[in-house]
Design a protein around this motif. Sequence first.
Motif, PDB file in Angstrom:
ATOM      1  N   GLY A   1      15.112  15.874  -4.336  1.00  0.00           N
ATOM      2  CA  GLY A   1      13.752  16.275  -3.980  1.00  0.00           C
ATOM      3  C   GLY A   1      12.662  15.450  -4.632  1.00  0.00           C
ATOM      4  N   ASP A   2      13.008  14.599  -5.592  1.00  0.00           N
ATOM      5  CA  ASP A   2      12.006  13.755  -6.246  1.00  0.00           C
ATOM      6  C   ASP A   2      11.560  12.647  -5.291  1.00  0.00           C
ATOM      7  OD1 ASP A   2      12.412  15.316  -8.496  1.00  0.00           O
ATOM      8  OD2 ASP A   2      13.854  13.937  -9.382  1.00  0.00           O
ATOM      9  N   GLN A   3      10.293  12.295  -5.356  1.00  0.00           N
ATOM     10  CA  GLN A   3       9.735  11.298  -4.443  1.00  0.00           C
ATOM     11  C   GLN A   3       9.275  10.078  -5.234  1.00  0.00           C
ATOM     12  OE1 GLN A   3       9.816  11.596  -1.207  1.00  0.00           O
ATOM     13  NE2 GLN A   3      10.539  13.714  -1.147  1.00  0.00           N
ATOM     14  N   ALA A   4       9.969   8.957  -5.027  1.00  0.00           N
ATOM     15  CA  ALA A   4       9.629   7.721  -5.732  1.00  0.00           C
ATOM     16  C   ALA A   4       8.996   6.737  -4.756  1.00  0.00           C
ATOM     17  CB  ALA A   4      10.871   7.101  -6.359  1.00  0.00           C
ATOM     18  N   GLY A   5       8.016   5.994  -5.249  1.00  0.00           N
ATOM     19  CA  GLY A   5       7.355   5.015  -4.407  1.00  0.00           C
ATOM     20  C   GLY A   5       6.933   3.794  -5.215  1.00  0.00           C
ATOM     21  N   ARG A   6       6.616   2.748  -4.501  1.00  0.00           N
ATOM     22  CA  ARG A   6       6.045   1.558  -5.140  1.00  0.00           C
ATOM     23  C   ARG A   6       4.538   1.643  -4.970  1.00  0.00           C
ATOM     24  NH1 ARG A   6       6.850  -4.819  -3.462  1.00  0.00           N
ATOM     25  NH2 ARG A   6       5.822  -5.718  -5.304  1.00  0.00           N
ATOM     26  N   TYR A   7       3.840   1.816  -6.087  1.00  0.00           N
ATOM     27  CA  TYR A   7       2.408   2.044  -6.025  1.00  0.00           C
ATOM     28  C   TYR A   7       1.661   0.751  -5.751  1.00  0.00           C
ATOM     29  CZ  TYR A   7      -1.947   4.467  -6.991  1.00  0.00           C
ATOM     30  OH  TYR A   7      -3.189   5.041  -6.859  1.00  0.00           O
ATOM     31  N   GLY A   8       2.238  -0.356  -6.178  1.00  0.00           N
ATOM     32  CA  GLY A   8       1.603  -1.656  -5.948  1.00  0.00           C
ATOM     33  C   GLY A   8       2.012  -2.638  -7.022  1.00  0.00           C
ATOM     34  N   GLY A   9       2.329  -3.886  -6.621  1.00  0.00           N
ATOM     35  CA  GLY A   9       2.698  -4.898  -7.607  1.00  0.00           C
ATOM     36  C   GLY A   9       3.913  -4.467  -8.400  1.00  0.00           C
ATOM     37  N   ASP A  10       3.741  -4.340  -9.722  1.00  0.00           N
ATOM     38  CA  ASP A  10       4.863  -3.937 -10.585  1.00  0.00           C
ATOM     39  C   ASP A  10       4.734  -2.486 -11.021  1.00  0.00           C
ATOM     40  OD1 ASP A  10       2.591  -4.462 -12.087  1.00  0.00           O
ATOM     41  OD2 ASP A  10       3.719  -4.995 -13.880  1.00  0.00           O
TER      42      ASP A  10
ATOM     43  N   ALA B   1       2.291   6.125   1.955  1.00  0.00           N
ATOM     44  CA  ALA B   1       3.200   7.248   2.178  1.00  0.00           C
ATOM     45  C   ALA B   1       3.339   8.099   0.917  1.00  0.00           C
ATOM     46  CB  ALA B   1       4.567   6.731   2.624  1.00  0.00           C
ATOM     47  N   TRP B   2       3.370   7.444  -0.248  1.00  0.00           N
ATOM     48  CA  TRP B   2       3.495   8.212  -1.492  1.00  0.00           C
ATOM     49  C   TRP B   2       2.222   9.020  -1.756  1.00  0.00           C
ATOM     50  CZ3 TRP B   2       1.297   8.768  -6.327  1.00  0.00           C
ATOM     51  CH2 TRP B   2       2.065   9.454  -7.271  1.00  0.00           C
ATOM     52  N   LYS B   3       1.058   8.440  -1.465  1.00  0.00           N
ATOM     53  CA  LYS B   3      -0.192   9.174  -1.652  1.00  0.00           C
ATOM     54  C   LYS B   3      -0.249  10.392  -0.723  1.00  0.00           C
ATOM     55  CE  LYS B   3      -3.571   8.275  -3.649  1.00  0.00           C
ATOM     56  NZ  LYS B   3      -4.561   7.176  -3.518  1.00  0.00           N
ATOM     57  N   ASP B   4       0.257  10.246   0.498  1.00  0.00           N
ATOM     58  CA  ASP B   4       0.329  11.395   1.415  1.00  0.00           C
ATOM     59  C   ASP B   4       1.242  12.472   0.853  1.00  0.00           C
ATOM     60  OD1 ASP B   4      -1.339  10.083   3.172  1.00  0.00           O
ATOM     61  OD2 ASP B   4       0.283   9.345   4.456  1.00  0.00           O
TER      62      ASP B   4
ATOM     63  N   ALA C   1       9.875   5.672   9.784  1.00  0.00           N
ATOM     64  CA  ALA C   1      10.429   5.447   8.446  1.00  0.00           C
ATOM     65  C   ALA C   1      10.039   4.074   7.915  1.00  0.00           C
ATOM     66  CB  ALA C   1      11.956   5.598   8.482  1.00  0.00           C
ATOM     67  N   LEU C   2      10.091   3.053   8.788  1.00  0.00           N
ATOM     68  CA  LEU C   2       9.725   1.707   8.353  1.00  0.00           C
ATOM     69  C   LEU C   2       8.253   1.625   7.958  1.00  0.00           C
ATOM     70  CD1 LEU C   2      11.605  -0.525  10.952  1.00  0.00           C
ATOM     71  CD2 LEU C   2      12.066  -0.361   8.502  1.00  0.00           C
ATOM     72  N   SER C   3       7.404   2.354   8.682  1.00  0.00           N
ATOM     73  CA  SER C   3       5.977   2.315   8.371  1.00  0.00           C
ATOM     74  C   SER C   3       5.658   2.978   7.034  1.00  0.00           C
ATOM     75  CB  SER C   3       5.179   3.002   9.485  1.00  0.00           C
ATOM     76  OG  SER C   3       5.386   4.403   9.472  1.00  0.00           O
ATOM     77  N   GLN C   4       6.585   3.788   6.518  1.00  0.00           N
ATOM     78  CA  GLN C   4       6.364   4.487   5.256  1.00  0.00           C
ATOM     79  C   GLN C   4       7.152   3.875   4.099  1.00  0.00           C
ATOM     80  OE1 GLN C   4       7.457   8.552   6.058  1.00  0.00           O
ATOM     81  NE2 GLN C   4       5.733   8.908   7.419  1.00  0.00           N
ATOM     82  N   THR C   5       7.873   2.808   4.376  1.00  0.00           N
ATOM     83  CA  THR C   5       8.786   2.254   3.378  1.00  0.00           C
ATOM     84  C   THR C   5       8.315   0.894   2.897  1.00  0.00           C
ATOM     85  OG1 THR C   5      10.623   3.413   4.437  1.00  0.00           O
ATOM     86  CG2 THR C   5      11.191   1.611   2.946  1.00  0.00           C
ATOM     87  N   ASP C   6       8.421   0.674   1.592  1.00  0.00           N
ATOM     88  CA  ASP C   6       8.145  -0.646   1.020  1.00  0.00           C
ATOM     89  C   ASP C   6       9.321  -1.561   1.347  1.00  0.00           C
ATOM     90  OD1 ASP C   6       6.751  -2.529  -0.901  1.00  0.00           O
ATOM     91  OD2 ASP C   6       8.685  -2.294  -1.912  1.00  0.00           O
ATOM     92  N   SER C   7       9.044  -2.693   1.980  1.00  0.00           N
ATOM     93  CA  SER C   7      10.118  -3.553   2.480  1.00  0.00           C
ATOM     94  C   SER C   7      10.964  -4.161   1.374  1.00  0.00           C
ATOM     95  CB  SER C   7       9.520  -4.675   3.340  1.00  0.00           C
ATOM     96  OG  SER C   7       8.603  -5.453   2.584  1.00  0.00           O
ATOM     97  N   LEU C   8      10.402  -4.390   0.193  1.00  0.00           N
ATOM     98  CA  LEU C   8      11.165  -5.036  -0.879  1.00  0.00           C
ATOM     99  C   LEU C   8      12.084  -4.058  -1.589  1.00  0.00           C
ATOM    100  CD1 LEU C   8      11.732  -7.536  -2.647  1.00  0.00           C
ATOM    101  CD2 LEU C   8       9.806  -6.834  -4.088  1.00  0.00           C
ATOM    102  N   THR C   9      11.583  -2.864  -1.882  1.00  0.00           N
ATOM    103  CA  THR C   9      12.331  -1.925  -2.728  1.00  0.00           C
ATOM    104  C   THR C   9      13.020  -0.803  -1.962  1.00  0.00           C
ATOM    105  OG1 THR C   9      10.390  -0.518  -3.062  1.00  0.00           O
ATOM    106  CG2 THR C   9      10.703  -2.357  -4.595  1.00  0.00           C
TER     107      THR C   9
END
Length: 357
Positions: A256-265, A197-200, A182-190
């Motif tokens: 079921g929605d999947q949110a991720g941090r794509y990069g930067g802002d 992980a989101w691209k996968d 889980a940690l390897s797939q999670t953005d540490s800040l948000t």
Amino acid sequence: MDNRSGKGLSFVKRIYLPRIIGLGIGLLSVAAAVAPLSPPIWIWCALLFNGLLWPHLAYQWAKRSTAPFQAEQRNLLLDSLMGGFWTAAMHFNPLPTVTVLSMMTMNNVAAGGRRMVAQGLVAQLVGMLLASLLLGTGLQLDATPLQIYACLPMLTLYPLALGWVCYRLAIKLAEHKRRLSALSQTDSLTGLLNHGAWKDMLLLKFQACLQQQAPAVIALIDIDHFKTINDTFGHVVGDCVLRQLSAELQRNLREGDQAGRYGGDEFCVILPGTSEEQACQAMERLRERVASYRNPQLPHLRISLSIGLSAFHPGLESPEHWLDQADKALYSAKRQGRDQINFAHGEVTALKLAYPD
């Protein structure tokens, strides 16, 4: 491994209960085997010490050590030495000897693998030599019914105790593996999915949409003038803005929605089973919630979002193509003046107009 509060100490605690059980019931096997040999009184005292007091002394010795892991390995070698001593003291009576030595070897295999087994074997030989020097040599090949019955608890209860400890350890390792995954797939800040992980997840959803012809929409979200926020208020405030947006995403999206941090802002969302209209409404609610955010300590801080949406359709060649369409819609929204939502198809739909403030 040697940290007093880390894995070394947990290793010491795992060994404690099996040692209490093993030496406690092993006392019965050895006592039944040495009794017919009429040993001196000090042998009985040593046997009682080894079976009843040594487990607790070993635990405290290792627990209070500056290197608990190494201290416990030393204790295991002392166990092996004492096991070798008792096999020679009972003149190598076959059943108790095999029982004691096999249990000691089982400990060493579980605790340190091949290297620990080899060291334990040497310690057993030293213990046999010591007993032979102190008590003389002998060979007792006949086992009495009492000796057989005395070995049964060791042959049944101790493997059960060791198996239970190994099972508990396996459960803990599996839980640690899940946490690390889980940690390897999670953005540490948000706390959202990270880029990879989101691209996968996007690939999986794209394949599911192709197979099932199910509707889905992806959204790319950009915080307007984020660099200006960082430059004006500092990076600490900028990080707070990123966390605020991630919190709003987690509050407003479905399970079921999947949110991720794509990069930067930039943030990204997969909305499965969602029509274009539903996606527009969800993103507009998000845009309004973020725009209404006020920080009493920073009254001049304002946050707005530009959002690009792209609905799945069979003409998409790949997940990257799908994402590229959402990216184009996002930059179209930014060119149109920001603080709005645009869809990827031909019409430039500024939903700020459809849903006025």
